[in-house]
Scaffold this motif. Structure first.
Motif, PDB file in Angstrom:
ATOM      1  N   PHE A 174     -13.608   9.789  -1.761  1.00 30.20           N
ATOM      2  CA  PHE A 174     -13.024   9.716  -0.528  1.00 30.20           C
ATOM      3  C   PHE A 174     -12.467   8.405  -0.211  1.00 30.20           C
ATOM      4  O   PHE A 174     -11.829   8.213   0.611  1.00 30.20           O
ATOM      5  CB  PHE A 174     -14.381  10.384   0.396  1.00 30.20           C
ATOM      6  CG  PHE A 174     -14.293  11.846   0.412  1.00 30.20           C
ATOM      7  CD1 PHE A 174     -13.379  12.253   1.117  1.00 30.20           C
ATOM      8  CD2 PHE A 174     -15.346  12.314  -0.208  1.00 30.20           C
ATOM      9  CE1 PHE A 174     -13.257  13.859   1.445  1.00 30.20           C
ATOM     10  CE2 PHE A 174     -15.346  13.812   0.186  1.00 30.20           C
ATOM     11  CZ  PHE A 174     -14.559  14.535   0.776  1.00 30.20           C
ATOM     12  N   ARG A 175     -13.453   7.174  -0.433  1.00 25.06           N
ATOM     13  CA  ARG A 175     -13.042   5.775  -0.066  1.00 25.06           C
ATOM     14  C   ARG A 175     -11.762   5.401  -0.841  1.00 25.06           C
ATOM     15  O   ARG A 175     -10.966   4.774  -0.206  1.00 25.06           O
ATOM     16  CB  ARG A 175     -14.118   4.854  -0.806  1.00 25.06           C
ATOM     17  CG  ARG A 175     -15.398   4.904   0.237  1.00 25.06           C
ATOM     18  CD  ARG A 175     -16.395   4.007  -0.294  1.00 25.06           C
ATOM     19  NE  ARG A 175     -17.485   4.260   0.891  1.00 25.06           N
ATOM     20  CZ  ARG A 175     -18.731   3.615   0.382  1.00 25.06           C
ATOM     21  NH1 ARG A 175     -19.092   3.082  -0.817  1.00 25.06           N
ATOM     22  NH2 ARG A 175     -19.934   3.858   1.151  1.00 25.06           N
ATOM     23  N   ARG A 176     -11.324   5.916  -2.254  1.00 25.68           N
ATOM     24  CA  ARG A 176     -10.091   5.838  -2.460  1.00 25.68           C
ATOM     25  C   ARG A 176      -9.015   6.353  -1.569  1.00 25.68           C
ATOM     26  O   ARG A 176      -7.844   5.992  -1.552  1.00 25.68           O
ATOM     27  CB  ARG A 176     -10.157   6.280  -4.045  1.00 25.68           C
ATOM     28  CG  ARG A 176     -10.464   5.407  -5.127  1.00 25.68           C
ATOM     29  CD  ARG A 176     -10.059   5.797  -6.345  1.00 25.68           C
ATOM     30  NE  ARG A 176     -10.705   6.907  -6.708  1.00 25.68           N
ATOM     31  CZ  ARG A 176     -11.824   7.072  -7.548  1.00 25.68           C
ATOM     32  NH1 ARG A 176     -12.592   5.870  -7.652  1.00 25.68           N
ATOM     33  NH2 ARG A 176     -12.483   8.149  -7.886  1.00 25.68           N
ATOM     34  N   HIS A 177      -9.449   7.324  -1.127  1.00 25.46           N
ATOM     35  CA  HIS A 177      -8.250   8.249  -0.204  1.00 25.46           C
ATOM     36  C   HIS A 177      -8.551   7.477   1.206  1.00 25.46           C
ATOM     37  O   HIS A 177      -7.765   8.084   2.256  1.00 25.46           O
ATOM     38  CB  HIS A 177      -8.465   9.532  -0.003  1.00 25.46           C
ATOM     39  CG  HIS A 177      -8.030  10.246  -1.273  1.00 25.46           C
ATOM     40  ND1 HIS A 177      -6.654  10.962  -1.508  1.00 25.46           N
ATOM     41  CD2 HIS A 177      -8.874  10.660  -2.383  1.00 25.46           C
ATOM     42  CE1 HIS A 177      -6.747  11.421  -2.413  1.00 25.46           C
ATOM     43  NE2 HIS A 177      -7.718  11.257  -3.315  1.00 25.46           N
ATOM     44  N   GLY A 178      -9.068   6.775   1.509  1.00 29.97           N
ATOM     45  CA  GLY A 178      -9.250   5.897   2.673  1.00 29.97           C
ATOM     46  C   GLY A 178     -10.111   6.492   3.855  1.00 29.97           C
ATOM     47  O   GLY A 178     -10.044   6.421   5.026  1.00 29.97           O
ATOM     48  N   VAL A 179     -11.072   7.283   3.444  1.00 33.74           N
ATOM     49  CA  VAL A 179     -11.849   8.325   4.037  1.00 33.74           C
ATOM     50  C   VAL A 179     -13.153   7.707   4.240  1.00 33.74           C
ATOM     51  O   VAL A 179     -13.806   7.535   3.054  1.00 33.74           O
ATOM     52  CB  VAL A 179     -11.908   9.675   3.628  1.00 33.74           C
ATOM     53  CG1 VAL A 179     -12.704  10.605   4.483  1.00 33.74           C
ATOM     54  CG2 VAL A 179     -10.288  10.138   3.603  1.00 33.74           C
ATOM     55  N   GLU A 180     -13.829   7.325   5.235  1.00 34.99           N
ATOM     56  CA  GLU A 180     -15.310   6.885   5.313  1.00 34.99           C
ATOM     57  C   GLU A 180     -16.276   8.326   5.292  1.00 34.99           C
ATOM     58  O   GLU A 180     -15.896   9.334   5.756  1.00 34.99           O
ATOM     59  CB  GLU A 180     -15.371   6.229   6.557  1.00 34.99           C
ATOM     60  CG  GLU A 180     -14.504   4.691   6.785  1.00 34.99           C
ATOM     61  CD  GLU A 180     -15.084   3.897   5.926  1.00 34.99           C
ATOM     62  OE1 GLU A 180     -16.269   3.859   5.252  1.00 34.99           O
ATOM     63  OE2 GLU A 180     -14.388   3.473   5.074  1.00 34.99           O
ATOM     64  N   THR A 181     -17.245   7.807   4.938  1.00 35.24           N
ATOM     65  CA  THR A 181     -18.365   8.859   4.447  1.00 35.24           C
ATOM     66  C   THR A 181     -19.735   8.316   5.273  1.00 35.24           C
ATOM     67  O   THR A 181     -19.850   7.227   5.293  1.00 35.24           O
ATOM     68  CB  THR A 181     -18.372   9.193   3.059  1.00 35.24           C
ATOM     69  OG1 THR A 181     -19.027   7.923   2.394  1.00 35.24           O
ATOM     70  CG2 THR A 181     -17.161   9.722   2.425  1.00 35.24           C
ATOM     71  N   ARG A 182     -20.587   9.408   5.406  1.00 29.49           N
ATOM     72  CA  ARG A 182     -21.830   9.192   5.769  1.00 29.49           C
ATOM     73  C   ARG A 182     -22.773  10.124   5.215  1.00 29.49           C
ATOM     74  O   ARG A 182     -22.505  11.204   4.848  1.00 29.49           O
ATOM     75  CB  ARG A 182     -22.174   9.748   7.266  1.00 29.49           C
ATOM     76  CG  ARG A 182     -21.223   8.645   8.342  1.00 29.49           C
ATOM     77  CD  ARG A 182     -21.115   9.353   9.764  1.00 29.49           C
ATOM     78  NE  ARG A 182     -22.531   9.438  10.166  1.00 29.49           N
ATOM     79  CZ  ARG A 182     -22.523   9.796  11.466  1.00 29.49           C
ATOM     80  NH1 ARG A 182     -21.690  10.348  12.171  1.00 29.49           N
ATOM     81  NH2 ARG A 182     -24.106  10.116  12.311  1.00 29.49           N
ATOM     82  N   VAL A 183     -24.155   9.651   4.474  1.00 31.04           N
ATOM     83  CA  VAL A 183     -24.562  10.480   3.593  1.00 31.04           C
ATOM     84  C   VAL A 183     -26.107  10.213   4.186  1.00 31.04           C
ATOM     85  O   VAL A 183     -26.626   9.358   4.567  1.00 31.04           O
ATOM     86  CB  VAL A 183     -24.610   9.599   2.003  1.00 31.04           C
ATOM     87  CG1 VAL A 183     -25.726  10.595   1.420  1.00 31.04           C
ATOM     88  CG2 VAL A 183     -23.325   9.818   1.287  1.00 31.04           C
ATOM     89  N   ARG A 184     -26.682  11.570   4.250  1.00 30.10           N
ATOM     90  CA  ARG A 184     -28.015  11.760   4.817  1.00 30.10           C
ATOM     91  C   ARG A 184     -28.776  12.450   3.734  1.00 30.10           C
ATOM     92  O   ARG A 184     -28.510  13.332   3.009  1.00 30.10           O
ATOM     93  CB  ARG A 184     -28.127  12.515   5.980  1.00 30.10           C
ATOM     94  CG  ARG A 184     -27.323  11.695   7.108  1.00 30.10           C
ATOM     95  CD  ARG A 184     -28.306  10.467   7.700  1.00 30.10           C
ATOM     96  NE  ARG A 184     -27.619   9.932   8.686  1.00 30.10           N
ATOM     97  CZ  ARG A 184     -26.514   8.836   8.466  1.00 30.10           C
ATOM     98  NH1 ARG A 184     -26.242   8.363   7.556  1.00 30.10           N
ATOM     99  NH2 ARG A 184     -25.926   8.231   9.793  1.00 30.10           N
TER     100      ARG A 184
END
Length: 269
Positions: A195-205
């Motif tokens: 996702f980061r390679r696509h410029g998309v931020e993520t949140r993990v829980r």
């Protein structure tokens, strides 16, 4: 992805659904709601839907009319998914459409009308290449991937064999199937990086199962499969594992076994 489902898989999904519902991140579900349009019916694509447990959990948490598109390659599971009735948080209508899909081959065009993409207990069964393709297809939409295993299991009471069986099970999760190298507990990290390679931020829980006396049937069924996979990967463990399994199942039946099985939920976009 052509791996066949084991016999009784629908029964396994039924047995685990309450634990899945209790474990999924309500925080990320709330964050999803804030990202969705309020002026039109929602379209949600659920990947690898099984019998529709993700829709049964999330649809009642989202307001307004919704159309869920359930992607699943097994026709029997899709038939079970169509049988249920869903209602939104405010009582609005929720409709369900099913598609026989290989979710590892979906493209951005297949998800073009989605306001949200979801999946549950899926990523760890995929390869790095398959996750990359899935992320590329999802990258233009808010995406919630729930309940990916992370490779940790904690037992009460503990036993010296816990760590060795956990390592063997994790190795089995990373096995090669029909030329496909599965990600197992590495899947969340691979998805976040993609996702980061696509410029998309993520949140993990963290979203662990917490199995105690009230979940003794599920704990016993999971434990049997967990040990079986570990021994399949490392046959030299079969002798001590048989003794371990007998003891653990006795503890579960007596209400003395507690298991924390770790998963993670990921929200992208």
């Amino acid at each position: 992805m052509t791996t066949s489902l084991p016999p009784g898989f629908a029964d396994w999904l039924r047995l685990r659904e309450p634990a899945d519902a209790a474990a999924r991140s309500a925080e990320l579900a709330d964050a999803v709601r804030d990202r969705l349009p309020a002026d039109r019916p929602l379209v949600v694509h659920d990947l690898g839907s099984g019998t529709g447990s993700m829709a049964r959990w999330l649809a009642p948490r989202l307001p307004g009319p919704q159309r869920w598109v359930l992607h699943e390659r097994d026709a029997d599971l899709l038939a079970l998914a169509r049988a249920g009735r869903l209602t939104a948080a405010d009582g609005a209508q929720v409709t369900v459409t099913t598609r026989g899909s290989d979710v590892t081959r979906l493209t951005a065009a297949d998800l073009a009308d989605a306001h949200l993409v979801t999946a549950s207990a899926l990523l760890d069964m995929l390869t790095a290449e398959e996750v990359e393709r899935m992320v590329a297809a999802c990258a233009g939409h808010p995406t919630l991937f729930a309940l990916t295993v992370t490779g940790r299991a904690e037992f009460t009471p503990p036993d010296p064999l816990d760590a060795e069986l956990t390592a063997a099970f994790n190795a089995h999760q990373r096995r090669t199937v029909d030329g496909r190298i599965l990600l197992g507990p590495d899947a969340v990290d691979v998805a976040v990086t993609a996702f980061r390679r696509h410029g998309v931020e993520t949140r993990v829980r963290s979203t662990p199962w917490r199995l105690g006396p009230e979940q003794a049937e599920l704990a016993a069924e999971w434990l049997t499969g967990w040990i079986g996979a570990a021994v399949e990967e490392r046959p030299h463990l079969s002798g001590p594992a048989a003794t371990y399994q007998k003891w653990r199942l006795t503890e579960a039946a007596a209400g003395r076994l507690e298991v924390v099985l770790h998963h993670a939920d990921l929200l992208a976009g």
